[in-house]
Motif scaffolding. Structure first.
Motif: not given
Lengths: 90, 146
Positions: A18-21, A23-25, A84-87, B48, B114, B117, B119-120, B132, B134
């Motif tokens: 998990y990454f970002a949101i 991981r938090e959830v 992978i949530p929106p980068v 992240e 952007k 890749v 990266i958040w 976050w 978006d």
């Protein structure tokens, strides 16, 4: 299930990074789960119900074993899956 | 070369990575943390990174830039972790015989980074909340989930 019947297959063990949101959830960065989902898309829908993820599948990408994959890719025993949530680099 | 680093980006060192005797044009882009976003006061940021896949995808996009534009070298480095206002978050360097290709390639690399890749970015606002970023969200820029 939101739409259609998932393709039924033997339960398999997969790990989720998990990454970002996400991981938090989940309040963790990794877990191993058992699933009967046949594809990555089915896996996400299953977890969305189980863990109440709010992001729609269409807004995400997915990776398996550190490479981008498509949602209709078949899930295999031991796969390491990452949603992978929106980068937002840069 | 593409890299993700957890310490301050050493711009001087990175500049040297695109040196090339055939190049007369050098274009560098530096993205820094600013104190505002969409009208809100920002105090700091956290990036992240999915390191393994980010480094693969970053290397792929540099190769694409080298194939697509008449340039000699291209390099990019992105920070991970907690950053303060004014810190360099991303650096892109391109060298080439002439400026047109170098400018276009530099723009291509930062734009693709952007979008592709993994990266958040999390913004920490002066009011104490955070979210976050978006860019794909309609109407809502920062996403939260209770």
């Amino acid at each position: 299930m939101p739409k259609g019947r998932p393709s039924v297959s033997e339960p398999k063990s997969v790990s989720l990074d998990y990454f970002a949101i996400f991981r938090e959830v989940r309040k963790k960065d990794r877990e191993t789960i058992s699933t009967s989902a046949g594809t990555l898309g089915e896996l996400y829908e299953e977890l969305r119900e189980r863990y109440h993820f709010l992001l729609p599948q269409a807004s995400l990408r997915v990776a398996v074993n550190d490479e981008f994959a498509s949602w209709d890719s078949l899930l295999s025993e031991g796969d390491r899956v990452t949603f992978i949530p929106p980068v937002a680099g840069g | 070369m593409f890299a993700v680093v957890r310490e301050a980006i050493d711009v001087t060192r990175w500049n040297r990575l695109v040196e090339d005797d055939s190049a007369g044009a050098f274009v560098f882009f530096e993205g820094r943390v600013r104190d505002n976003a969409e009208g809100r006061k920002v105090q700091s940021l956290a990036y992240e990174v999915y390191d393994v896949l980010a480094e693969k995808e970053g290397a792929r996009l540099l190769h694409e830039a080298l194939a697509r534009f008449p340039i000699a070298r291209a390099a990019c480095v992105h920070r991970a972790g907690h950053l303060s206002i004014g810190d360099t978050a991303v650096w892109v360097g391109v060298s080439g015989a002439h400026r047109t290709g170098a400018f276009e390639a530099c723009r291509f690399i930062i734009d693709e980074l952007k979008q592709r890749v993994p990266i958040w970015k999390k913004e920490f606002y002066a009011e104490g909340d955070s979210g976050w970023v978006d860019h794909s969200a309609v109407g809502a820029r920062a996403v939260r989930q209770p």
